[in-house]
Design an enzyme around this catalytic site. Structure first.
Site, mmCIF file in Angstrom:
data_model
loop_
_atom_site.group_PDB
_atom_site.id
_atom_site.type_symbol
_atom_site.label_atom_id
_atom_site.label_comp_id
_atom_site.label_asym_id
_atom_site.label_seq_id
_atom_site.Cartn_x
_atom_site.Cartn_y
_atom_site.Cartn_z
ATOM 1 N N HIS A 75 -12.409 30.848 -82.921
ATOM 2 C CA HIS A 75 -11.412 30.298 -82.002
ATOM 3 C C HIS A 75 -11.748 28.815 -81.829
ATOM 4 O O HIS A 75 -12.921 28.432 -81.900
ATOM 5 C CB HIS A 75 -11.559 31.046 -80.672
ATOM 6 C CG HIS A 75 -10.496 30.745 -79.659
ATOM 7 N ND1 HIS A 75 -10.513 29.611 -78.866
ATOM 8 C CD2 HIS A 75 -9.399 31.433 -79.280
ATOM 9 C CE1 HIS A 75 -9.478 29.629 -78.057
ATOM 10 N NE2 HIS A 75 -8.776 30.723 -78.283
ATOM 11 N N ASP A 131 -19.879 34.227 -79.262
ATOM 12 C CA ASP A 131 -18.635 34.178 -78.499
ATOM 13 C C ASP A 131 -18.171 35.631 -78.352
ATOM 14 O O ASP A 131 -17.682 36.239 -79.314
ATOM 15 C CB ASP A 131 -17.614 33.332 -79.262
ATOM 16 C CG ASP A 131 -16.238 33.364 -78.605
ATOM 17 O OD1 ASP A 131 -16.034 34.181 -77.687
ATOM 18 O OD2 ASP A 131 -15.366 32.590 -79.031
ATOM 19 N N GLN A 134 -13.890 38.494 -77.176
ATOM 20 C CA GLN A 134 -13.108 39.651 -77.637
ATOM 21 C C GLN A 134 -13.979 40.883 -77.855
ATOM 22 O O GLN A 134 -13.497 41.868 -78.414
ATOM 23 C CB GLN A 134 -12.370 39.310 -78.935
ATOM 24 C CG GLN A 134 -11.383 38.163 -78.816
ATOM 25 C CD GLN A 134 -10.191 38.481 -77.912
ATOM 26 O OE1 GLN A 134 -9.952 39.627 -77.546
ATOM 27 N NE2 GLN A 134 -9.453 37.460 -77.541
ATOM 28 N N LYS A 150 -10.066 38.506 -69.712
ATOM 29 C CA LYS A 150 -9.760 39.360 -70.867
ATOM 30 C C LYS A 150 -10.326 40.763 -70.681
ATOM 31 O O LYS A 150 -10.200 41.619 -71.550
ATOM 32 C CB LYS A 150 -10.331 38.743 -72.149
ATOM 33 C CG LYS A 150 -9.660 37.426 -72.533
ATOM 34 C CD LYS A 150 -10.211 36.899 -73.819
ATOM 35 C CE LYS A 150 -9.859 35.461 -74.086
ATOM 36 N NZ LYS A 150 -8.472 35.227 -74.484
ATOM 37 N N CYS A 208 -5.034 29.763 -81.819
ATOM 38 C CA CYS A 208 -6.187 28.827 -81.693
ATOM 39 C C CYS A 208 -7.214 29.075 -82.793
ATOM 40 O O CYS A 208 -8.429 28.978 -82.555
ATOM 41 C CB CYS A 208 -6.849 28.923 -80.321
ATOM 42 S SG CYS A 208 -5.808 28.454 -78.965
#
Ligand code: PMP
Length: 416
Positions: free
Chosen positions: A131, A208, A211, A234, A374
């Site tokens: 991202h 990261d 997700q 999220k 993104c």
């Protein structure tokens, strides 16, 4: 939702859905089907109620007052930090920094590294799947220091090339920053291996987890991650709150990102100089998002009650069913089909624009995202300009997948 846990067979999607009032919305005359969970998830009543309770009964500023409400607010905020630490199996709550979200967490590490821990000639290794929020902060840091950003390549199906990764690691590599799960393709990266390989050379790794934390359990000690970043919104929590997990040894070495109240050692500030508070407070200048932290803790409690086993099982079922159904539609092209996938996929309809597909789905009540998500380097690599993206949460149902497929078939007819 009644009391449920991973071991309680009474957990059901119906009882879960009853906690999410927005799922009953009517959109363009149709019952909402929300398949844009990778952008932001919906929130259960328990999260909104926890935040209201905080504002009704405990609102004050933290860490600074002797009065009762200030103590209550501090307890709420620090209690939320403990909840996050338990979720990640952090060695200590001191390793949990509250931030505004994943982007904010990565910027914190990148800025901090560029302020003494990076030098000219150093390299930061990201991946082609990232991202933008795990690329641009590193570009900014590299520009400040004369360092460079390099990318681990992927294959045409969105799998990272681990052999190339090994070859790219050098004595100049100062940090590796990779996503756990691709927000565009759903690729689950082998982060345990990625970390172990970097550690053989003494290189720290940032994951990261924007997700991944919403979908599966992460144990930072088991992974041996140096940094983990994710967003509350999220994973059923509110917007404006996120987490940076970092090993305490790193937090102690890193200079602060922002200056202001709360990040100083009391009695140390002069016009010319300041001594900083210990971690995590050193990185939390200004009044923090207390209500956000309370909401995030309520979201974590909710997910724990549902159980990651249930969450994963439900989402795997949705993914496999949807991919199976899509295979029956010759006009649909998946952007990629990675080997290990979480509940996200991107597709295009032959000879149609992805925004038209998304708009026609929306006109039938089905919310999907369209665009570049993104992830422009990823899409350039796949040689596509954009995609429509479906992303599930555990409150989605197989019936909703059927509605989506029907709506997509209608969109295809209208576009052909
Ligand atoms: N990384 C990934 C993989 C993401 O999916 C996102 C959000 N789309 C981000 C980072 C940025 O998260 P936020 O906007 O909450 O900071």
């Amino acid at each position: 939702m009644s009391a449920i846990s991973t071991s309680t067979p009474s957990v059901s999607v119906e009882s879960i859905r009853a906690d999410f009032p927005i799922l009953n919305e009517t959109i363009n005359g149709h019952h909402l089907v929300y398949f844009d969970n990778a952008a932001t998830s919906q929130k259960p009543m328990q999260v909104m109620e926890a935040m209201n309770r905080y504002y009704f009964h405990s609102n004050s500023n933290v860490h600074r007052g002797a009065h009762t409400l200030s103590v209550r607010a501090t307890d709420c905020y620090e209690g939320a930090r403990d909840t996050v630490a338990r979720l990640l199996n952090a060695a200590s709550s001191r390793e949990i920094v509250f931030t505004g979200g994943t982007t904010d967490s990565i910027n914190l590490v990148a800025y901090s590294f560029s302020n003494g821990l990076l030098k000219a000639g150093d390299e930061i290794l990201v991946s082609t799947l990232e991202h933008h929020s795990n690329i641009i902060p590193w570009q900014l840091a590299a520009q400040r220091c004369g360092a460079t950003v390099k990318a681990i390549p992927m294959d045409a199906q969105g799998n990272l090339l681990i052999n190339s990764y090994r070859e790219l690691l050098s004595s100049n590599t100062r940090l590796v920053a990779v996503t756990h799960v691709s927000n565009t393709l759903g690729t689950i990266n082998p982060v345990r291996d990625i970390i172990a390989i970097a550690h053989e050379k003494g290189i720290p790794v940032l994951i990261d987890a924007a997700q991944s934390v919403p979908h599966f359990q992460i144990d930072v000690q088991d992974l041996d991650a140096d940094f983990v970043a994710f967003s509350g919104h999220k994973m059923l929590g509110p917007t404006g709150i996120g987490v940076l997990y970092a090993k305490e040894s790193w937090l102690n070495q890193m200079p602060p990102f922002r200056g202001g109240g709360g990040m100083i050692q009391t009695g140390s500030v002069t016009i010319g100089n300041t001594l900083y508070n210990k971690a995590p407070y050193k990185f939390e200048a200004g009044t923090p998002n207390v209500a956000g932290a309370v909401g995030l803790a309520a979201a974590i409690d909710y997910m724990n009650e549902v159980g990651y086993d249930f969450i994963q099982q439900q989402e795997e079922q949705l993914l496999h069913y949807a991919l199976e159904q899509l295979q029956q539609l010759p006009e649909v092209q998946l952007a990629a089909r990675p080997e290990h996938m979480a509940s996200v996929f991107s597709f295009n309809v032959k000879n149609a624009h992805y925004s038209d597909v998304a708009t026609l789905l929306d006109s039938q009540g089905v919310a999907v995202r369209s665009g570049m998500h993104c992830t422009e380097p990823l899409l350039s690599h796949l040689q596509v300009n954009g995609t429509a993206r479906v992303s599930f949460a555990f409150y989605n149902t197989l019936e909703e997948v059927d509605v989506f497929i029907k709506a997509l078939q209608k969109a295809i007819r209208m576009l052909s």
